[in-house]
Design a protein around this motif. Structure first.
Motif, PDB file in Angstrom:
ATOM      1  N   GLY A   1      40.105  -9.703 -35.258  1.00  0.00           N
ATOM      2  CA  GLY A   1      40.994 -10.505 -35.651  1.00  0.00           C
ATOM      3  C   GLY A   1      42.461  -9.963 -35.861  1.00  0.00           C
ATOM      4  O   GLY A   1      43.478 -10.471 -35.278  1.00  0.00           O
ATOM      5  N   VAL A   2      42.555  -8.771 -36.545  1.00  0.00           N
ATOM      6  CA  VAL A   2      44.026  -8.421 -36.778  1.00  0.00           C
ATOM      7  C   VAL A   2      44.253  -7.296 -35.394  1.00  0.00           C
ATOM      8  O   VAL A   2      45.442  -7.667 -34.915  1.00  0.00           O
ATOM      9  N   GLY A   3      43.384  -7.114 -34.899  1.00  0.00           N
ATOM     10  CA  GLY A   3      43.824  -6.362 -33.352  1.00  0.00           C
ATOM     11  C   GLY A   3      44.329  -7.415 -32.599  1.00  0.00           C
ATOM     12  O   GLY A   3      45.281  -7.249 -31.586  1.00  0.00           O
ATOM     13  N   ILE A   4      43.871  -8.753 -32.385  1.00  0.00           N
ATOM     14  CA  ILE A   4      44.275  -9.710 -31.546  1.00  0.00           C
ATOM     15  C   ILE A   4      45.541 -10.091 -31.826  1.00  0.00           C
ATOM     16  O   ILE A   4      46.478 -10.267 -30.778  1.00  0.00           O
ATOM     17  N   ILE A   5      45.701 -10.432 -33.251  1.00  0.00           N
ATOM     18  CA  ILE A   5      47.051 -10.873 -33.438  1.00  0.00           C
ATOM     19  C   ILE A   5      47.981  -9.824 -33.252  1.00  0.00           C
ATOM     20  O   ILE A   5      49.204 -10.154 -32.668  1.00  0.00           O
ATOM     21  N   LEU A   6      47.775  -8.574 -33.551  1.00  0.00           N
ATOM     22  CA  LEU A   6      48.837  -7.250 -33.126  1.00  0.00           C
ATOM     23  C   LEU A   6      49.219  -7.262 -31.666  1.00  0.00           C
ATOM     24  O   LEU A   6      50.135  -6.924 -31.266  1.00  0.00           O
ATOM     25  N   THR A   7      48.161  -7.288 -30.909  1.00  0.00           N
ATOM     26  CA  THR A   7      47.897  -7.192 -29.468  1.00  0.00           C
ATOM     27  C   THR A   7      48.883  -8.097 -28.929  1.00  0.00           C
ATOM     28  O   THR A   7      49.741  -7.994 -27.939  1.00  0.00           O
ATOM     29  N   ALA A   8      48.756  -9.487 -29.227  1.00  0.00           N
ATOM     30  CA  ALA A   8      49.425 -10.369 -28.916  1.00  0.00           C
ATOM     31  C   ALA A   8      50.813 -10.482 -29.270  1.00  0.00           C
ATOM     32  O   ALA A   8      51.593 -10.729 -28.438  1.00  0.00           O
ATOM     33  N   ILE A   9      51.283  -9.852 -30.385  1.00  0.00           N
ATOM     34  CA  ILE A   9      52.735  -9.842 -30.793  1.00  0.00           C
ATOM     35  C   ILE A   9      53.342  -8.619 -29.825  1.00  0.00           C
ATOM     36  O   ILE A   9      54.486  -8.706 -29.194  1.00  0.00           O
ATOM     37  N   ILE A  10      52.597  -7.439 -29.465  1.00  0.00           N
ATOM     38  CA  ILE A  10      53.164  -6.657 -28.729  1.00  0.00           C
ATOM     39  C   ILE A  10      53.236  -6.937 -27.289  1.00  0.00           C
ATOM     40  O   ILE A  10      54.090  -6.849 -26.925  1.00  0.00           O
ATOM     41  N   ALA A  11      52.174  -7.720 -26.887  1.00  0.00           N
ATOM     42  CA  ALA A  11      52.233  -8.268 -25.432  1.00  0.00           C
ATOM     43  C   ALA A  11      53.572  -9.290 -25.406  1.00  0.00           C
ATOM     44  O   ALA A  11      54.064  -9.023 -24.433  1.00  0.00           O
TER      45      ALA A  11
END
Length: 114
Positions: free
Chosen positions: A69-79
């Motif tokens: 969950g947190v990985g998806i959120i952070l990855t989306a922000i970085i993307a």
């Protein structure tokens, strides 16, 4: 230090390492560039090493749910910030639901290890 607190600290660093590794996947251009490819392997190894210590204290299902969950959120922000990739409304709603799920697990689950 409390083992549960330490496990959550390890989980945080594992998530950060996985997100950095995922970011380098884009930079590796299909593993055709050497240094970004090495960075992917390096950060993923750190992430899984730390996760292996986390699951000694936090149940795997809970740790992985938080990780994902947190990985998806952070990855989306970085993307969005780094690669200028935008999200449509359904993607943003989905991410909001993931955030809600992680919050529910941490606040209300008796299996969360705290």
């Amino acid at each position: 230090m409390n083992p549960v607190v330490l496990a959550y600290i390890y989980l945080g660093f594992a998530i950060i390492s996985e997100v950095i590794g995922s970011t380098f996947i884009v930079k590796s251009e299909g593993f055709t560039k050497l240094l970004p490819s090495i960075a992917v392997l390096f950060f993923y190894c750190i992430a899984f090493y730390l996760l292996s210590h986390v699951v000694k204290v936090i149940p795997l299902g809970i740790a992985y749910a938080i990780w994902a969950g947190v990985g998806i959120i952070l990855t989306a922000i970085i993307a969005f910030v780094v690669f200028k990739q935008s999200l449509d409304l359904p993607a943003m709603i989905g991410i909001a639901l993931i955030i809600c799920g992680v919050i529910v697990i941490n606040l209300f689950s008796k299996t969360a290890g705290h």
